[in-house]
Design an enzyme around this catalytic site. Sequence first.
Site, PDB file in Angstrom:
ATOM      1  N   SER A 119     -17.053   7.888  18.215  1.00  0.00           N
ATOM      2  CA  SER A 119     -18.072   7.139  17.461  1.00  0.00           C
ATOM      3  C   SER A 119     -19.223   6.713  18.362  1.00  0.00           C
ATOM      4  O   SER A 119     -19.074   6.591  19.581  1.00  0.00           O
ATOM      5  CB  SER A 119     -17.469   5.891  16.832  1.00  0.00           C
TER       6      SER A 119
HETATM    7  N1  SAH Z   1     -11.279   6.381  17.931  1.00  0.00           N
HETATM    8  C1  SAH Z   1     -11.686   7.674  18.461  1.00  0.00           C
HETATM    9  C2  SAH Z   1     -12.566   8.481  17.528  1.00  0.00           C
HETATM   10  C3  SAH Z   1     -11.979   8.721  16.228  1.00  0.00           C
HETATM   11  S1  SAH Z   1     -12.349  10.239  15.440  1.00  0.00           S
HETATM   12  C4  SAH Z   1     -12.359   7.530  19.798  1.00  0.00           C
HETATM   13  O1  SAH Z   1     -12.584   6.414  20.266  1.00  0.00           O
HETATM   14  O2  SAH Z   1     -12.665   8.563  20.391  1.00  0.00           O
HETATM   15  C5  SAH Z   1     -11.014  10.145  14.298  1.00  0.00           C
HETATM   16  C6  SAH Z   1      -9.701  10.600  14.860  1.00  0.00           C
HETATM   17  O3  SAH Z   1      -8.704  10.338  13.879  1.00  0.00           O
HETATM   18  C7  SAH Z   1      -9.648  12.088  15.140  1.00  0.00           C
HETATM   19  O4  SAH Z   1      -9.232  12.325  16.454  1.00  0.00           O
HETATM   20  C8  SAH Z   1      -8.628  12.599  14.104  1.00  0.00           C
HETATM   21  O5  SAH Z   1      -7.890  13.697  14.570  1.00  0.00           O
HETATM   22  C9  SAH Z   1      -7.754  11.368  13.916  1.00  0.00           C
HETATM   23  N2  SAH Z   1      -6.970  11.319  12.678  1.00  0.00           N
HETATM   24  C10 SAH Z   1      -7.323  11.773  11.445  1.00  0.00           C
HETATM   25  N3  SAH Z   1      -6.345  11.515  10.555  1.00  0.00           N
HETATM   26  C11 SAH Z   1      -5.351  10.880  11.245  1.00  0.00           C
HETATM   27  C12 SAH Z   1      -4.068  10.370  10.882  1.00  0.00           C
HETATM   28  N4  SAH Z   1      -3.580  10.445   9.627  1.00  0.00           N
HETATM   29  N5  SAH Z   1      -3.312   9.794  11.842  1.00  0.00           N
HETATM   30  C13 SAH Z   1      -3.762   9.708  13.125  1.00  0.00           C
HETATM   31  N6  SAH Z   1      -4.958  10.179  13.527  1.00  0.00           N
HETATM   32  C14 SAH Z   1      -5.747  10.758  12.602  1.00  0.00           C
END
Ligand code: SAH
Length: 230
Positions: free
Chosen positions: A81
């Site tokens: 983000s």
């Molecule tokens: N917080 C992260 C960015 C998030 S992007 C950072 O600081 O870099 C969103 C992330 O959520 C992605 O890596 C995606 O693979 C993950 N994601 C999506 N659905 C999910 C789920 N059901 N459980 C765990 N992770 C998930």
Amino acid sequence: MKNFLLILPLLALLALSQEDSRYLQARNRMVNSQIAARGITDPATLRAMERVPRHLFVPASFASEAYSDRPLPIGYSQTISQPFIVAYMTELARPAKGKKALEIGTGSGYQAAVLAEIVDTVYTIEIVPELARESEARLKMLGYRNIVNRYGDGYSGWPERAPFDIIIVTAAADHIPEPLKKQLAEGGRLVMPVGDPATVQQLIVLTKRKGKITEQRLEPVRFVPLRRLK
Ligand code: SAH
């Protein structure tokens, strides 16, 4: 020749520390112009954003862009983000020493690291196995001993470690998963983008008091969708 050989490692160290100080300057600029200037005031959040080396959480080819005002790709169609959004969600969660946090969507591990600078322990779940592995290795390498990584579907939370004072979901869905509401501690806060995962969502804050949950709707945001393991 001998003197020259002695000088080489010193030069390398100097170059490294110059690079570090360039990133440090970029990070201070980011905190002042993108975060404090836009209304983030929580001292712990500002300090954490000053400390975490964001350039080490993005692919090397994007390191020079790490402190710019936008999200960046981290591979596997996922993104880290924008710095302001990380700071905003962190402040909304009211992090403090003594608290226990759960993050759904580890991605690069950046948001987990920012939280871990403030709270006692961060539990974080990632559904893409490669990202789960890479972020765990990165956080270990950077010395974060208070982050516990797990690969899996975060929809059901982490019941064995519940309740959590803070739950941050960094992927979007059209509703807040019921298990996460259950795993919120008394006085706890949950922050999540809720709305159409394909377009725009709204940042929602849930607060649990005397077992009752209240909802606050905030800014429009765009996150990648919360996926499910089939
Ligand atoms: N917080 C992260 C960015 C998030 S992007 C950072 O600081 O870099 C969103 C992330 O959520 C992605 O890596 C995606 O693979 C993950 N994601 C999506 N659905 C999910 C789920 N059901 N459980 C765990 N992770 C998930």
